[in-house]
Design a protein around this motif. Structure first.
Motif, PDB file in Angstrom:
ATOM      1  N   PRO A 165      -2.737  42.188 -25.430  1.00  0.00           N
ATOM      2  CA  PRO A 165      -2.552  40.729 -25.515  1.00  0.00           C
ATOM      3  C   PRO A 165      -3.379  40.046 -26.789  1.00  0.00           C
ATOM      4  O   PRO A 165      -4.811  40.699 -27.068  1.00  0.00           O
ATOM      5  CB  PRO A 165      -2.840  40.210 -24.277  1.00  0.00           C
ATOM      6  CG  PRO A 165      -3.570  41.471 -23.487  1.00  0.00           C
ATOM      7  CD  PRO A 165      -3.188  42.760 -24.122  1.00  0.00           C
ATOM      8  N   ASP A 166      -3.068  38.844 -26.786  1.00  0.00           N
ATOM      9  CA  ASP A 166      -4.198  38.029 -27.921  1.00  0.00           C
ATOM     10  C   ASP A 166      -5.498  38.006 -27.295  1.00  0.00           C
ATOM     11  O   ASP A 166      -5.804  37.593 -26.228  1.00  0.00           O
ATOM     12  CB  ASP A 166      -3.519  36.700 -28.185  1.00  0.00           C
ATOM     13  CG  ASP A 166      -4.191  35.976 -29.120  1.00  0.00           C
ATOM     14  OD1 ASP A 166      -5.182  36.480 -29.704  1.00  0.00           O
ATOM     15  OD2 ASP A 166      -4.035  34.631 -29.134  1.00  0.00           O
ATOM     16  N   GLN A 167      -6.605  38.551 -28.175  1.00  0.00           N
ATOM     17  CA  GLN A 167      -7.749  38.758 -27.783  1.00  0.00           C
ATOM     18  C   GLN A 167      -8.594  37.449 -28.213  1.00  0.00           C
ATOM     19  O   GLN A 167      -9.956  37.200 -27.910  1.00  0.00           O
ATOM     20  CB  GLN A 167      -8.491  39.933 -28.215  1.00  0.00           C
ATOM     21  CG  GLN A 167      -7.931  41.182 -27.651  1.00  0.00           C
ATOM     22  CD  GLN A 167      -8.113  41.265 -26.300  1.00  0.00           C
ATOM     23  OE1 GLN A 167      -9.261  41.375 -25.904  1.00  0.00           O
ATOM     24  NE2 GLN A 167      -7.274  41.081 -25.478  1.00  0.00           N
ATOM     25  N   SER A 168      -8.103  36.423 -28.756  1.00  0.00           N
ATOM     26  CA  SER A 168      -8.883  35.407 -29.448  1.00  0.00           C
ATOM     27  C   SER A 168      -9.199  34.289 -28.371  1.00  0.00           C
ATOM     28  O   SER A 168     -10.265  33.853 -28.424  1.00  0.00           O
ATOM     29  CB  SER A 168      -7.797  34.514 -30.520  1.00  0.00           C
ATOM     30  OG  SER A 168      -6.709  34.172 -30.147  1.00  0.00           O
ATOM     31  N   GLU A 219       3.097  37.238 -20.248  1.00  0.00           N
ATOM     32  CA  GLU A 219       3.557  37.738 -21.831  1.00  0.00           C
ATOM     33  C   GLU A 219       4.996  38.402 -21.774  1.00  0.00           C
ATOM     34  O   GLU A 219       5.872  37.761 -22.731  1.00  0.00           O
ATOM     35  CB  GLU A 219       2.577  38.392 -22.276  1.00  0.00           C
ATOM     36  CG  GLU A 219       2.695  38.812 -23.915  1.00  0.00           C
ATOM     37  CD  GLU A 219       1.749  39.838 -24.460  1.00  0.00           C
ATOM     38  OE1 GLU A 219       2.274  40.548 -25.391  1.00  0.00           O
ATOM     39  OE2 GLU A 219       0.645  39.818 -24.002  1.00  0.00           O
TER      40      GLU A 219
END
Length: 301
Positions: free
Chosen positions: A136-139, A288
């Motif tokens: 998943p998006d790590q930001s 997600e």
């Protein structure tokens, strides 16, 4: 002087006695009359004894350790660009070779300048290579800090060092419904390497099996009613290199949480370990993909 008094005579009424036979007859009639009023009730049916449900036995720690020698992995990456090693932990969560670890570790498997492999055993030895199947998006970060809010990922073993067939791996089940409690003791499995020299890291990194105590449950998202993470009191595994390791409940030996970070401190006892609850990992995978962890793995991504 002598007084002579008349003696006092008590007059008793005559008691008419019944003949003995008549008395006996009346007594008999009374007994017979009483007997007619006696009702004999059937004996009550015996109350069945409820079956005794044996208490669920706790999994033995030695069994957990023997299983972990095959199901826990040491993530070992070498960044050619900066000439540096990146180390972490993970665990096989499905017999087909799916591995749960941190997102910040999984990103290195996608970097063409980095070579990554999985090791296992104690000391850790080359075991397999893997690819990323979910990252998943790590930001987004937790409260503006350094830990990604989605710091979990799943790898898939694609080859083994000895060329053996992929499948039938030893694994730990993820219990997404397990409710962690404050004060509870959890088993911890990981490969801490912070205090090891580089030569030792390469040749003698060992699996550490310890017990962590849950200090405090915490909320990560905007819903304060449901905890998503927990702090644990510092112990031996509160080191760098333990990230991606797992925490198991002591009854069934199933994954209750994922090691994602720790607070700073001079010694491990001065630190706090931080973990994501298994239910939280399932929730952001579901957000997600539209499906939970179990269904996701069943589709063999």
């Amino acid at each position: 002087y002598v007084s002579k008094e008349e003696p006092i005579i008590e007059k008793k009424e005559d008691i008419k006695k019944e003949p003995e036979k008549e008395v006996a007859k009346k007594d008999s009639e009374k007994k017979t009359e009483g007997a007619k009023k006696v009702v004999v009730l059937p004996s009550p049916a015996p109350v069945p004894t409820p079956p005794t449900i044996p208490a669920e036995p706790s999994v033995k720690s030695q069994d957990i350790y023997q299983k972990a020698l095959k199901a826990s992995v040491n993530i070992f990456c070498y960044d050619k660009k900066i000439n540096s090693y990146i180390l972490g932990s993970g665990a096989i969560i499905h017999p087909d070779g799916y591995v749960l670890t941190n997102g910040h570790l999984a990103v290195h498997f996608t970097d063409p300048n980095t070579e990554c492999s999985l090791r296992r055993g104690s000391p850790a030895r080359n075991f397999a290579t893997a690819r990323v199947v979910w990252l998943p998006d790590q930001s987004p970060k937790i409260a503006g800090g350094a830990i990604p809010a989605n710091d979990a990922a799943i790898l898939k073993i694609v080859s083994t060092s000895d060329g053996s067939q992929i499948g039938n791996f030893e694994y730990f089940k993820v219990n997404i419904g397990y409710e962690v409690k404050e004060g509870e003791s959890l088993y911890s499995l990981n490969y801490p390497t912070e205090f090891l020299g580089s030569e030792t890291v390469l040749k003698n990194a060992n699996l550490v099996f310890s017990i962590g105590t849950v200090d405090k449950l915490v909320t990560i998202d905007s819903n304060p009613s449901n905890p998503e993470g927990a702090y644990l009191n510092g112990e031996l595994s509160a080191q760098h290199g333990s990230s991606g390791g797992i925490f198991l409940d002591s009854k069934r030996g199933e994954i209750a949480g994922l090691f994602v970070g720790l607070t700073e401190g001079a010694t491990t006892a001065d630190r706090k370990q931080f973990m994501f609850l298994s239910s939280y990992i399932d929730s952001f995978l579901r957000a997600e993909k539209g499906i939970g962890l179990e269904m996701f793995l069943s589709q063999k991504p």
